[in-house]
Scaffold this active site. Structure first.
Site, PDB file in Angstrom:
ATOM      1  N   THR A  24      99.150  43.754  45.549  1.00  0.00           N
ATOM      2  CA  THR A  24      99.362  44.172  46.950  1.00  0.00           C
ATOM      3  C   THR A  24      99.385  42.902  47.803  1.00  0.00           C
ATOM      4  O   THR A  24     100.425  42.285  47.962  1.00  0.00           O
ATOM      5  CB  THR A  24      98.286  45.180  47.424  1.00  0.00           C
ATOM      6  OG1 THR A  24      96.996  44.694  47.065  1.00  0.00           O
ATOM      7  CG2 THR A  24      98.515  46.550  46.806  1.00  0.00           C
TER       8      THR A  24
ATOM      9  N   LYS B  50      94.306  43.013  39.533  1.00  0.00           N
ATOM     10  CA  LYS B  50      94.773  42.701  40.878  1.00  0.00           C
ATOM     11  C   LYS B  50      93.573  42.799  41.802  1.00  0.00           C
ATOM     12  O   LYS B  50      92.629  43.548  41.568  1.00  0.00           O
ATOM     13  CB  LYS B  50      95.909  43.638  41.308  1.00  0.00           C
ATOM     14  CG  LYS B  50      95.572  45.096  41.467  1.00  0.00           C
ATOM     15  CD  LYS B  50      94.941  45.517  42.764  1.00  0.00           C
ATOM     16  CE  LYS B  50      95.726  44.998  43.956  1.00  0.00           C
ATOM     17  NZ  LYS B  50      95.015  45.370  45.227  1.00  0.00           N
TER      18      LYS B  50
ATOM     19  N   THR C 153      89.825  45.922  46.740  1.00  0.00           N
ATOM     20  CA  THR C 153      90.507  46.900  45.917  1.00  0.00           C
ATOM     21  C   THR C 153      90.808  46.153  44.631  1.00  0.00           C
ATOM     22  O   THR C 153      91.689  45.335  44.569  1.00  0.00           O
ATOM     23  CB  THR C 153      91.799  47.347  46.585  1.00  0.00           C
ATOM     24  OG1 THR C 153      91.463  47.727  47.912  1.00  0.00           O
ATOM     25  CG2 THR C 153      92.439  48.529  45.926  1.00  0.00           C
TER      26      THR C 153
ATOM     27  N   GLU D 148      92.207  36.951  50.120  1.00  0.00           N
ATOM     28  CA  GLU D 148      93.189  36.978  51.204  1.00  0.00           C
ATOM     29  C   GLU D 148      93.028  35.769  52.125  1.00  0.00           C
ATOM     30  O   GLU D 148      91.953  35.543  52.690  1.00  0.00           O
ATOM     31  CB  GLU D 148      93.057  38.288  51.984  1.00  0.00           C
ATOM     32  CG  GLU D 148      93.584  39.464  51.178  1.00  0.00           C
ATOM     33  CD  GLU D 148      93.330  40.823  51.805  1.00  0.00           C
ATOM     34  OE1 GLU D 148      93.993  41.783  51.374  1.00  0.00           O
ATOM     35  OE2 GLU D 148      92.477  40.933  52.696  1.00  0.00           O
TER      36      GLU D 148
ATOM     37  N   SER E  39     101.093  47.706  58.699  1.00  0.00           N
ATOM     38  CA  SER E  39     102.458  47.549  59.202  1.00  0.00           C
ATOM     39  C   SER E  39     103.236  46.565  58.355  1.00  0.00           C
ATOM     40  O   SER E  39     104.428  46.417  58.536  1.00  0.00           O
ATOM     41  CB  SER E  39     102.443  47.093  60.654  1.00  0.00           C
ATOM     42  OG  SER E  39     101.590  45.981  60.807  1.00  0.00           O
TER      43      SER E  39
END
Length: 409
Positions: A155, A181, A192, A278, A409
């Site tokens: 992702t 992942k 996640t 991230e 988004s």
């Protein structure tokens, strides 16, 4: 033959095939589904999120792993997490398993499912079922197919995460391969985080579960990117026995060799997740040594690795040791701060920052150089015993906020 790293991921072990496809679940049209299939039934083990809010696939997989003797396939989609989706979401897991079972000519209760992505949206079942049918015709045992599957489950990950190792057990070569992942919402408590591990070892189902539960404690559960325990955390381990080693039915030398190889795979994947947090620019490793128990060391190391102030200092290449001592202090573990020695190390060198809780006259310039590498380690010796633990995380950057402000988004 001692344990050695080998090429590939989930298709490296005998009898495992993989496939991937772009089913149209992700808005950008990239690959978003993966399938893993074993030519013969496997014993399965799993560990799952401790979040009270559990995604539908977690509930389905727990049922399969705990209540059924074998499993033979895994179907994973990215883009939508199928979490907080009620009875409808759970029924979609069953429908996915049914579709895969029909295509692969196996029972639906031998199909494990996983999802990752946005919480609260229902899966587009038409696209998912079409994706399952497309993948069933493309299953391949090549290393390339395994790598493509690892890419399809990403992702916000910036790179695929896969590994395989081989080890000799009972005179036979046993291979363990895996892919995972995870980049954000990572603070596993079994992010996640999804991890799928395959092996051709012959091993008893209960022992397989014991090995996985033991390994997860020291690997995935020692990772934190942002302190958020996901609704979807799942680690699945399938063993199909095709290596034809004498079946491991008790703890002994063969079990220990298997566990060591499994730890190698899971440690590598866990560190990949931490280093690809991230927005991260560095993998941040925290080692607590000289502890009186492993549990004490684990609590202290995780407290430091999850401290936002410490993570921000690592991003700034700033040897702000006070933040580390502070995070150890509120961890809940007891220790004497006036006995702590602290070091920073990386490929650029090693430097001692504090001795017995007091700052040394160290070079800030040297410390900054050491903290500017892609992998940075803090080592704290608390001088209470001979136990240790290591936790992995990453620095906290501006990009972490940007990615999560714009995620839907």
């Amino acid at each position: 033959m001692s344990m050695k790293k080998t090429e590939g991921g989930v298709t490296a072990a005998k009898g495992f095939l993989a496939a991937s496809t772009a089913a149209g679940i992700k808005k950008n049209g990239s690959m978003d589904m993966a399938m893993i299939y074993s030519e013969v039934p496997c014993v399965a083990a799993g560990t799952f999120t401790t979040n009270v809010v559990k995604a539908a696939p977690v509930k389905w997989d727990r049922k399969i792993v705990y209540d059924y003797p074998t499993a033979q396939a895994i179907v994973c989609n990215s883009g939508i997490a199928n979490a907080c989706t009620g009875t409808e979401g759970y029924n979609y897991c069953e429908k996915t398993a049914q579709a895969a079972g029909e295509c692969l000519n196996i029972e639906k209760y031998s199909v494990l499912v996983a999802s990752t992505g946005v919480i609260g949206q229902q899966l587009p079942m038409g696209k998912l079922e079409a994706g399952v049918r497309a993948m069933a015709t493309k299953l391949d045992n090549s290393l390339v197919a395994g790598t493509a599957a690892a890419e399809a489950i990403m992702t916000t990950d910036t790179r695929k995460k896969e590994i395989a190792v081989s080890v000799e057990i009972g005179g036979k070569e046993v291979v363990i391969g895996g892919m995972c992942k995870g980049s954000g919402m990572i603070h596993p408590n079994m992010c996640t985080m999804l991890s799928f591990v395959t092996t051709d070892a012959a091993i008893d189902k209960d022992l397989l579960q014991q090995a996985l539960s033991s390994s997860v404690r020291d690997t995935y559960n020692m990772v934190s990117v942002d302190g958020d325990t996901s609704t979807n955390d799942t680690v699945l381990l399938l063993a199909n026995g095709l290596a034809q080693n004498e079946k491991i039915v008790e703890k002994g030398e063969d079990y220990e060799k298997f566990l060591e190889a499994l730890n190698e795979v899971n440690t590598y994947l866990a560190k990949c997740i931490a280093g690809d947090g991230e927005g991260a620019t560095a993998l941040f490793e925290v080692k607590i040594i000289g502890a009186k128990s492993k549990e004490q060391a684990a609590v202290l190391s995780k407290s430091v690795v999850t401290s936002n102030l410490t993570k921000a200092a690592i991003y700034g290449h700033d040897a702000n040791w006070g933040r580390i001592l502070c995070a150890m202090g509120y961890s809940g573990a007891q220790f004497d701060p006036e006995k702590v020695d602290l070091f920073f190390e990386s490929t650029a060198g090693r430097i001692q920052i504090i001795e017995n809780g007091v700052a040394l006259d160290y070079s800030e310039e040297e410390a900054t150089k050491i903290l500017s590498e892609e992998v940075v380690t803090a080592v704290a010796d608390i001088k209470m015993g001979d136990c240790m633990a290591t936790a992995w995380g990453c620095d906290l950057t501006y990009d972490y906020v940007k990615i999560n402000a714009d995620y839907r988004s």
